[in-house]
Design a protein around this motif. Sequence first.
Motif, short mmCIF file in Angstrom:
data_model
loop_
_atom_site.label_atom_id
_atom_site.label_comp_id
_atom_site.label_asym_id
_atom_site.label_seq_id
_atom_site.Cartn_x
_atom_site.Cartn_y
_atom_site.Cartn_z
N GLY A 106 0.82 -1.20 0.00
CA GLY A 106 0.00 0.00 0.00
C GLY A 106 0.85 1.26 0.00
O GLY A 106 2.08 1.21 -0.06
N THR A 107 0.17 2.40 0.07
CA THR A 107 0.82 3.71 0.10
C THR A 107 0.44 4.40 1.40
O THR A 107 -0.73 4.41 1.78
CB THR A 107 0.35 4.56 -1.10
N TYR A 108 1.44 4.99 2.07
CA TYR A 108 1.22 5.61 3.36
C TYR A 108 1.88 6.98 3.40
O TYR A 108 2.99 7.16 2.89
CB TYR A 108 1.78 4.74 4.49
N ARG A 109 1.21 7.94 4.04
CA ARG A 109 1.78 9.28 4.22
C ARG A 109 1.65 9.71 5.67
O ARG A 109 0.80 9.25 6.41
CB ARG A 109 1.10 10.27 3.28
N SER A 110 2.51 10.66 6.04
CA SER A 110 2.72 11.02 7.44
C SER A 110 1.75 12.05 8.01
O SER A 110 1.89 12.43 9.16
CB SER A 110 4.14 11.54 7.61
N ASN A 111 0.81 12.54 7.24
CA ASN A 111 -0.02 13.66 7.69
C ASN A 111 -1.32 13.23 8.38
O ASN A 111 -2.37 13.83 8.17
CB ASN A 111 -0.32 14.61 6.52
N HIS A 112 -1.23 12.22 9.23
CA HIS A 112 -2.41 11.71 9.94
C HIS A 112 -2.01 11.36 11.37
O HIS A 112 -1.40 10.30 11.59
CB HIS A 112 -2.97 10.47 9.25
N LYS A 113 -2.36 12.20 12.34
CA LYS A 113 -2.05 11.89 13.74
C LYS A 113 -2.88 10.70 14.19
O LYS A 113 -3.99 10.47 13.71
CB LYS A 113 -2.38 13.08 14.63
N GLY A 114 -2.34 9.94 15.13
CA GLY A 114 -3.07 8.83 15.71
C GLY A 114 -2.33 7.52 15.61
O GLY A 114 -1.17 7.45 15.20
N GLU A 115 -3.04 6.44 16.00
CA GLU A 115 -2.50 5.08 15.98
C GLU A 115 -2.97 4.38 14.71
O GLU A 115 -4.16 4.40 14.41
CB GLU A 115 -2.95 4.30 17.20
N TRP A 116 -2.02 3.73 14.03
CA TRP A 116 -2.31 3.13 12.73
C TRP A 116 -1.55 1.81 12.55
O TRP A 116 -0.59 1.53 13.25
CB TRP A 116 -1.89 4.08 11.60
N GLU A 117 -1.97 1.07 11.52
CA GLU A 117 -1.23 -0.09 11.04
C GLU A 117 -0.68 0.22 9.66
O GLU A 117 -1.31 0.94 8.89
CB GLU A 117 -2.15 -1.31 10.90
N MET A 118 0.48 -0.37 9.37
CA MET A 118 1.04 -0.32 8.01
C MET A 118 1.22 -1.77 7.56
O MET A 118 1.99 -2.53 8.16
CB MET A 118 2.36 0.43 7.99
N TYR A 119 0.49 -2.16 6.52
CA TYR A 119 0.56 -3.53 6.02
C TYR A 119 1.90 -3.76 5.34
O TYR A 119 2.45 -2.87 4.68
CB TYR A 119 -0.56 -3.81 5.03
N ASN A 120 2.43 -4.98 5.51
CA ASN A 120 3.73 -5.32 4.93
C ASN A 120 3.86 -6.81 4.73
O ASN A 120 3.06 -7.58 5.24
CB ASN A 120 4.85 -4.79 5.83
N GLN A 121 4.89 -7.19 4.00
CA GLN A 121 5.18 -8.60 3.70
C GLN A 121 6.57 -8.98 4.18
O GLN A 121 7.28 -9.74 3.52
CB GLN A 121 5.06 -8.84 2.18
N VAL A 122 7.00 -8.45 5.32
CA VAL A 122 8.35 -8.73 5.81
C VAL A 122 8.52 -10.22 6.07
O VAL A 122 9.37 -10.88 5.46
CB VAL A 122 8.68 -7.89 7.07
N ASN A 123 7.73 -10.78 6.98
CA ASN A 123 7.88 -12.21 7.30
C ASN A 123 7.54 -13.10 6.12
O ASN A 123 8.19 -14.12 5.89
CB ASN A 123 7.01 -12.58 8.50
N GLU A 124 6.54 -12.72 5.37
CA GLU A 124 6.12 -13.53 4.22
C GLU A 124 7.21 -13.61 3.15
O GLU A 124 7.23 -14.54 2.36
CB GLU A 124 4.83 -12.96 3.62
N SER A 125 8.13 -12.65 3.12
CA SER A 125 9.23 -12.66 2.15
C SER A 125 10.47 -13.35 2.71
O SER A 125 11.54 -13.31 2.09
CB SER A 125 9.58 -11.23 1.71
N GLY A 126 10.34 -13.98 3.88
CA GLY A 126 11.45 -14.70 4.48
C GLY A 126 12.40 -13.82 5.28
O GLY A 126 13.47 -14.27 5.69
#
Length: 160
Positions: A106-126
């Motif tokens: 996905g695409t993420y930008r920094s102009n949103h205060k608060g608590e968030w998740e950022m989806y990623n494939q770190v573990n899935e890519s080994g």
Amino acid sequence: MKRQSLAKIAFVSCAVAVSLMTATPVFADTVSDVSGTEVSTYANNADTGFSFNLGWGGKIGTGFRRKDDSSSLYIKILAYSGKPLRLYVDGAYDNNGSGTKNCTEGTYRSNHKGEWEMYNQVNESGRHAARLTSWAENGAGSVNGVWSPDCVGHYQKLPA
């Protein structure tokens, strides 16, 4: 004894039995609950501060941290100013950054205060380490807050 305490004891007993039977450590970290009782966890969910202040085209990232599971990256944006910065999740095979790859979904930008998740494939890519990276794609900007490689709980996806 309270029902919650019995459930905790049963969970820990099962986890210890699995650990002994498989010779595999079930828990990686420990924390204390409000009563002072030590409770074990596995995810690397301790919050670490970050602060990015970038000029046009600049790029910077945090250090790599161990990522234990396939959960999202957790981010809490406390403040931002200037142009929104693009945020990424980089993955690596170790905390030294070997095999670094952009594993962001996905695409993420920094102009949103608060608590968030950022989806990623770190573990899935080994890969087993993650870092938060920022790029000033449209001009100077800054953002600061806290993050952790593994997300506990559920938050909305950080908007673009």
